[in-house]
Write an enzyme that holds these catalytic residues in place. Sequence first.
Site: not given
Length: 301
Positions: A210, A138-139, A142
Amino acid sequence: MNLASYKAGNNFKTFLLVAALTGLLLAIGYVIGGAGGLVVFAAIAVVFNFVMYWFSGPMALKMSRAQQVSEAEAPELHRMVAQLAERAGVPKPGVYVTPAEQPNAFATGRNPKHAAIAVTQGIQRALSQRELEGVLAHEMAHIKNRDILIASIAAMVAGAISAIANFLQFSLFFGDDNDNPLGLIGTLATIILAPIAALIIQMAVSRQREYVADATGAELLRDPMPLADALESLQRGADAIPMRVNPSAAPLFIVNPLSAQARGGRGRGLAGLFSTHPPMEERVARLRRMAGAASLQLQTF
């Protein structure tokens, strides 16, 4: 729609929201000072965005007391980050650990070449290796999607609008109303409504990014379930161990690190407009719907 269409749709929504936020700033400048005011406020937006582009990453790491760890100190963490960076097609970011006991993580940096992923001490104890991989994916998403830069721009434009409202409030009490092109009603409306509108748009940008990071992270890991399971564990951890963090830094984290009271409950209803993160139930549900497909590229939402 398939995953690519889903991500494209959310990216388009983000573009519209950032454009609306910038347009609000320019509109305030035009109303206050005409064409000259528009130019001045456009210059303010450029300067603010330039400052955030260069300094947002180091500031976030410093605020969280994150310390860079070497490969010898955290070999498994470095291995997972390196593998995900290769899949994402970005340089391996710096790896940091913060002393917080709450299980959480965030990514920062002005671009993929100057990025960092920070995890808390608590997350390394709370999650399984596969769940931690889901969080790191997930990071990494980003970083791949340049969400840190987008969030920084949104935050600074919203901050500029709030600063303008504060200036107008000061001029209302100490200035000459006859020289104010907005008039009393217009000034009051700008002071009250402009910062609220800016905050709502800024938070909407954060929530959209998100959702996209969740989808991209599941794609990088080739399995949405570890992230879905991790999000549920992280939410329980955030509820049990609130983190003392500057509210302006809260959108960086994978789950809101503030207490339930500070973050306005679960982010539904009217409070949801001011929430930095989407409702956790919705995030998990979207990921679990992806799990039934044989290929993430063919998954429908």
